[in-house]
Design a protein around this motif. Structure first.
Motif, PDB file in Angstrom:
ATOM      1  N   GLN A   1       0.979  -1.093  -6.592  1.00  0.00           N
ATOM      2  CA  GLN A   1       1.780  -1.120  -7.818  1.00  0.00           C
ATOM      3  C   GLN A   1       0.903  -1.092  -9.067  1.00  0.00           C
ATOM      4  N   GLY A   2      -0.185  -1.834  -9.084  1.00  0.00           N
ATOM      5  CA  GLY A   2      -1.020  -1.965 -10.273  1.00  0.00           C
ATOM      6  C   GLY A   2      -2.038  -0.850 -10.468  1.00  0.00           C
ATOM      7  N   GLY A   3      -2.139   0.080  -9.562  1.00  0.00           N
ATOM      8  CA  GLY A   3      -3.111   1.169  -9.687  1.00  0.00           C
ATOM      9  C   GLY A   3      -3.856   1.413  -8.391  1.00  0.00           C
ATOM     10  N   GLU A   4      -5.077   1.934  -8.516  1.00  0.00           N
ATOM     11  CA  GLU A   4      -5.895   2.263  -7.348  1.00  0.00           C
ATOM     12  C   GLU A   4      -6.905   1.152  -7.095  1.00  0.00           C
ATOM     13  N   VAL A   5      -7.113   0.831  -5.814  1.00  0.00           N
ATOM     14  CA  VAL A   5      -8.076  -0.205  -5.454  1.00  0.00           C
ATOM     15  C   VAL A   5      -9.022   0.335  -4.379  1.00  0.00           C
ATOM     16  N   LEU A   6     -10.278  -0.055  -4.486  1.00  0.00           N
ATOM     17  CA  LEU A   6     -11.267   0.285  -3.462  1.00  0.00           C
ATOM     18  C   LEU A   6     -11.114  -0.709  -2.324  1.00  0.00           C
TER      19      LEU A   6
ATOM     20  N   TYR B   1     -26.983   9.476  13.334  1.00  0.00           N
ATOM     21  CA  TYR B   1     -25.766  10.267  13.172  1.00  0.00           C
ATOM     22  C   TYR B   1     -24.531   9.382  13.201  1.00  0.00           C
ATOM     23  N   ASP B   2     -24.546   8.320  14.020  1.00  0.00           N
ATOM     24  CA  ASP B   2     -23.435   7.373  14.024  1.00  0.00           C
ATOM     25  C   ASP B   2     -23.295   6.708  12.662  1.00  0.00           C
ATOM     26  N   ALA B   3     -24.427   6.356  12.084  1.00  0.00           N
ATOM     27  CA  ALA B   3     -24.405   5.676  10.789  1.00  0.00           C
ATOM     28  C   ALA B   3     -23.994   6.625   9.670  1.00  0.00           C
ATOM     29  N   GLY B   4     -24.290   7.891   9.800  1.00  0.00           N
ATOM     30  CA  GLY B   4     -23.897   8.856   8.778  1.00  0.00           C
ATOM     31  C   GLY B   4     -24.953   9.009   7.703  1.00  0.00           C
ATOM     32  N   SER B   5     -24.763  10.024   6.874  1.00  0.00           N
ATOM     33  CA  SER B   5     -25.737  10.307   5.827  1.00  0.00           C
ATOM     34  C   SER B   5     -25.105  10.274   4.437  1.00  0.00           C
ATOM     35  N   ARG B   6     -23.906   9.734   4.349  1.00  0.00           N
ATOM     36  CA  ARG B   6     -23.249   9.641   3.052  1.00  0.00           C
ATOM     37  C   ARG B   6     -22.415   8.377   2.967  1.00  0.00           C
ATOM     38  N   THR B   7     -22.130   7.970   1.749  1.00  0.00           N
ATOM     39  CA  THR B   7     -21.268   6.823   1.515  1.00  0.00           C
ATOM     40  C   THR B   7     -19.821   7.286   1.606  1.00  0.00           C
ATOM     41  N   ILE B   8     -19.013   6.506   2.315  1.00  0.00           N
ATOM     42  CA  ILE B   8     -17.602   6.846   2.491  1.00  0.00           C
ATOM     43  C   ILE B   8     -16.781   5.678   1.948  1.00  0.00           C
ATOM     44  N   GLU B   9     -15.753   5.988   1.196  1.00  0.00           N
ATOM     45  CA  GLU B   9     -14.909   4.951   0.603  1.00  0.00           C
ATOM     46  C   GLU B   9     -13.465   5.147   1.038  1.00  0.00           C
ATOM     47  N   ILE B  10     -12.781   4.031   1.242  1.00  0.00           N
ATOM     48  CA  ILE B  10     -11.344   4.040   1.501  1.00  0.00           C
ATOM     49  C   ILE B  10     -10.670   3.444   0.276  1.00  0.00           C
ATOM     50  N   TRP B  11      -9.753   4.193  -0.283  1.00  0.00           N
ATOM     51  CA  TRP B  11      -9.018   3.781  -1.475  1.00  0.00           C
ATOM     52  C   TRP B  11      -7.551   3.610  -1.132  1.00  0.00           C
ATOM     53  N   GLY B  12      -6.885   2.767  -1.895  1.00  0.00           N
ATOM     54  CA  GLY B  12      -5.453   2.579  -1.731  1.00  0.00           C
ATOM     55  C   GLY B  12      -4.766   2.541  -3.076  1.00  0.00           C
ATOM     56  N   ARG B  13      -3.520   2.991  -3.095  1.00  0.00           N
ATOM     57  CA  ARG B  13      -2.713   2.923  -4.316  1.00  0.00           C
ATOM     58  C   ARG B  13      -1.696   1.811  -4.127  1.00  0.00           C
TER      59      ARG B  13
ATOM     60  N   ARG C   1      -8.660   5.154  11.049  1.00  0.00           N
ATOM     61  CA  ARG C   1      -7.634   5.449  12.055  1.00  0.00           C
ATOM     62  C   ARG C   1      -6.701   4.255  12.247  1.00  0.00           C
ATOM     63  N   ALA C   2      -7.270   3.050  12.269  1.00  0.00           N
ATOM     64  CA  ALA C   2      -6.440   1.848  12.420  1.00  0.00           C
ATOM     65  C   ALA C   2      -5.507   1.694  11.227  1.00  0.00           C
ATOM     66  N   LEU C   3      -6.005   1.972  10.045  1.00  0.00           N
ATOM     67  CA  LEU C   3      -5.187   1.877   8.840  1.00  0.00           C
ATOM     68  C   LEU C   3      -4.055   2.904   8.867  1.00  0.00           C
TER      69      LEU C   3
ATOM     70  N   LEU D   1       0.851  -1.195   0.000  1.00  0.00           N
ATOM     71  CA  LEU D   1       0.000   0.000   0.000  1.00  0.00           C
ATOM     72  C   LEU D   1       0.885   1.243   0.000  1.00  0.00           C
ATOM     73  N   LEU D   2       0.952   1.904  -1.142  1.00  0.00           N
ATOM     74  CA  LEU D   2       1.800   3.078  -1.283  1.00  0.00           C
ATOM     75  C   LEU D   2       1.147   4.318  -0.689  1.00  0.00           C
ATOM     76  N   GLN D   3      -0.181   4.390  -0.779  1.00  0.00           N
ATOM     77  CA  GLN D   3      -0.927   5.542  -0.285  1.00  0.00           C
ATOM     78  C   GLN D   3      -2.353   5.100   0.017  1.00  0.00           C
ATOM     79  N   VAL D   4      -2.958   5.723   1.015  1.00  0.00           N
ATOM     80  CA  VAL D   4      -4.343   5.433   1.374  1.00  0.00           C
ATOM     81  C   VAL D   4      -5.061   6.758   1.564  1.00  0.00           C
ATOM     82  N   TRP D   5      -6.294   6.857   1.054  1.00  0.00           N
ATOM     83  CA  TRP D   5      -7.090   8.070   1.224  1.00  0.00           C
ATOM     84  C   TRP D   5      -8.562   7.692   1.249  1.00  0.00           C
TER      85      TRP D   5
END
Length: 153
Positions: A121-126, A107-119, A141-143, A29-33
């Motif tokens: 070697q082969g590109g970006e992955v969900l 409010y804990d569940a939220g009102s929007r979809t949130i995605e964690i992506w990673g970069r 936070r754990a990541l 994992l080169l980068q996570v956002w």
């Protein structure tokens, strides 16, 4: 090996990440956002409906008290309307507690979809897609902790 987060679908340790049915070693994992999707207006409307459900009986009780004080009827009817208004107002307290708990959970569940992506070697992955804001925060936070350079073996 240190475990930073674990649930039935996600495992984050000091050596790797298992999310979305895929496994990655931390050095891969080169980068996570993360990204946030649009708001879900249906969730917001449900919160508003819960707020109205809490306030409506209180308004009815206040209206009954106001009518009892304004309308010139005999004393027995005025007292009955005052007591009825107070009882309606008091009856909403246990129901309001349950409804406020549901609002908190929304409010804990939220009102929007949130995605964690990673970069990698082969590109970006969900890595993860969720609407649960509380779970997302724990996982992200754990990541981040697992990927800190000082924590890598």
């Amino acid at each position: 090996m240190t475990t930073y987060y674990r649930d039935p679908d996600v495992l984050i340790t000091s050596s790797g990440v298992h999310m979305n049915g895929r496994e990655f070693r931390l050095p891969e994992l080169l980068q996570v956002w993360h990204t946030r999707g649009d708001r879900s207006w249906s969730v917001i409307a449900k919160r508003g409906a819960l707020g109205l459900a809490i306030l409506l009986p209180l308004l009815v009780g206040a209206l009954a008290i106001g009518v009892a004080l304004i309308v010139h009827t005999d004393v027995a009817h005025s007292i009955a309307m005052l007591i009825g208004g107070v009882l309606v107002g008091l009856a909403v307290v246990p129901v309001a507690d349950l409804l406020l708990e549901r609002v908190d959970r929304s409010y804990d569940a939220g009102s929007r979809t949130i995605e964690i992506w990673g970069r990698v070697q082969g590109g970006e992955v969900l890595l993860l897609r969720t609407t649960n804001a509380q779970r997302f925060g724990r996982i992200y936070r754990a990541l981040q902790r697992a990927m800190e350079p000082a924590m890598r073996p």
